[in-house]
Design a protein around this motif. Structure first.
Motif, mmCIF file in Angstrom:
data_model
loop_
_atom_site.group_PDB
_atom_site.id
_atom_site.type_symbol
_atom_site.label_atom_id
_atom_site.label_comp_id
_atom_site.label_asym_id
_atom_site.label_seq_id
_atom_site.Cartn_x
_atom_site.Cartn_y
_atom_site.Cartn_z
ATOM 1 N N SER A 133 46.732 3.075 12.326
ATOM 2 C CA SER A 133 45.440 3.534 13.167
ATOM 3 C C SER A 133 44.617 4.328 12.319
ATOM 4 O O SER A 133 43.385 4.016 12.324
ATOM 5 N N PHE A 134 45.158 5.298 11.743
ATOM 6 C CA PHE A 134 44.439 5.975 10.695
ATOM 7 C C PHE A 134 43.849 5.327 9.461
ATOM 8 O O PHE A 134 42.570 5.260 9.061
ATOM 9 N N PHE A 135 44.663 4.578 8.912
ATOM 10 C CA PHE A 135 44.051 3.564 7.855
ATOM 11 C C PHE A 135 43.060 2.707 8.151
ATOM 12 O O PHE A 135 42.152 2.609 7.474
ATOM 13 N N ASP A 136 42.986 2.104 9.274
ATOM 14 C CA ASP A 136 42.208 0.936 9.790
ATOM 15 C C ASP A 136 41.005 1.635 9.869
ATOM 16 O O ASP A 136 39.754 1.001 9.581
ATOM 17 N N ARG A 137 40.736 2.919 10.513
ATOM 18 C CA ARG A 137 39.523 3.597 10.968
ATOM 19 C C ARG A 137 39.045 4.113 9.671
ATOM 20 O O ARG A 137 37.708 3.848 9.259
ATOM 21 N N PHE A 138 39.995 4.635 8.700
ATOM 22 C CA PHE A 138 39.238 5.216 7.310
ATOM 23 C C PHE A 138 38.723 4.086 6.463
ATOM 24 O O PHE A 138 37.556 4.109 6.119
ATOM 25 N N VAL A 139 39.380 2.749 6.428
ATOM 26 C CA VAL A 139 38.848 1.708 5.687
ATOM 27 C C VAL A 139 37.600 1.153 6.689
ATOM 28 O O VAL A 139 36.511 1.002 5.537
ATOM 29 N N PHE A 166 54.527 1.074 5.342
ATOM 30 C CA PHE A 166 53.939 2.146 6.336
ATOM 31 C C PHE A 166 53.152 1.538 7.354
ATOM 32 O O PHE A 166 53.154 1.922 8.433
ATOM 33 N N HIS A 167 52.453 0.677 6.894
ATOM 34 C CA HIS A 167 51.434 -0.230 7.986
ATOM 35 C C HIS A 167 52.348 -0.971 9.126
ATOM 36 O O HIS A 167 51.854 -1.021 10.153
ATOM 37 N N ALA A 168 53.271 -1.568 8.653
ATOM 38 C CA ALA A 168 54.302 -2.172 9.683
ATOM 39 C C ALA A 168 55.087 -1.180 10.519
ATOM 40 O O ALA A 168 55.421 -1.535 11.569
ATOM 41 N N HIS A 169 55.274 -0.033 10.027
ATOM 42 C CA HIS A 169 56.387 0.902 10.733
ATOM 43 C C HIS A 169 55.855 2.035 11.459
ATOM 44 O O HIS A 169 56.583 2.609 12.402
#
Length: 160
Positions: free
Chosen positions: A72-78, A63-66
């Motif tokens: 964007s969402f995951f990086d902000r959430f983390v 998911f992160h690669a494609h």
């Protein structure tokens, strides 16, 4: 033990909603001895951490690669999660994970403990050991409540 009861018990042990607090009472209320139900459920629920890590690592990488919106969402959430939880993780460490998993209440358990550790980037091996320890403690708590008959059919299982 009937195959259907065995299947449902194993499934309840693996599901994030029920885990041990649903599986052990279910097995017991369906005629399975606690000497069989508790170890079986604990062993199955202990497999959650490796299953979750495998699932998260595989799908997150894809998911992160494609999907840029996911990245964007995951990086902000983390980043937000690490900022909020970092002081507690620094203070309690893996003992905190063990205790979090050990409490047999909704939203606590092996799935949530593993997911939180993975999001925070904690060591996989130490997390699995902490989750396993928490699963054992949780299993002992639930088994004790069932053995004592503390209204277990109404504490962990909602009657319809």
């Amino acid at each position: 033990m009937e195959p259907y009861t065995l299947f449902v018990t194993i499934l309840l042990s693996l599901l994030p909603i029920s885990e041990l607090r649903g599986a052990i009472p279910y097995a017991y209320l369906n005629g399975v001895s606690l000497f069989i139900a508790a170890p079986l459920c604990i062993l199955v629920n202990a497999m959650v951490a490796p299953i979750a890590y495998t699932f998260l690592a595989t799908f997150h990488t894809i998911f992160h690669a494609h999907w840029h919106w996911y990245a964007s969402f995951f990086d902000r959430f983390v980043a937000r999660a690490q900022q909020r939880v970092s002081p507690k993780v620094d203070k309690y460490g893996y003992w905190g994970i063990l205790l979090f998993v050990a409490v047999p209440l909704p939203i606590t358990g092996a799935w949530t403990g593993t997911l939180g550790s993975w999001i925070l980037g904690l060591d996989k091996r130490k997390t699995m050991m902490a989750v396993f320890g928490g699963v054992i403690v949780s299993g002992l708590i639930v088994t004790s409540l069932v053995a004592l008959g503390v209204g277990i059919d109404s504490v962990f299982i909602k009657r319809i």
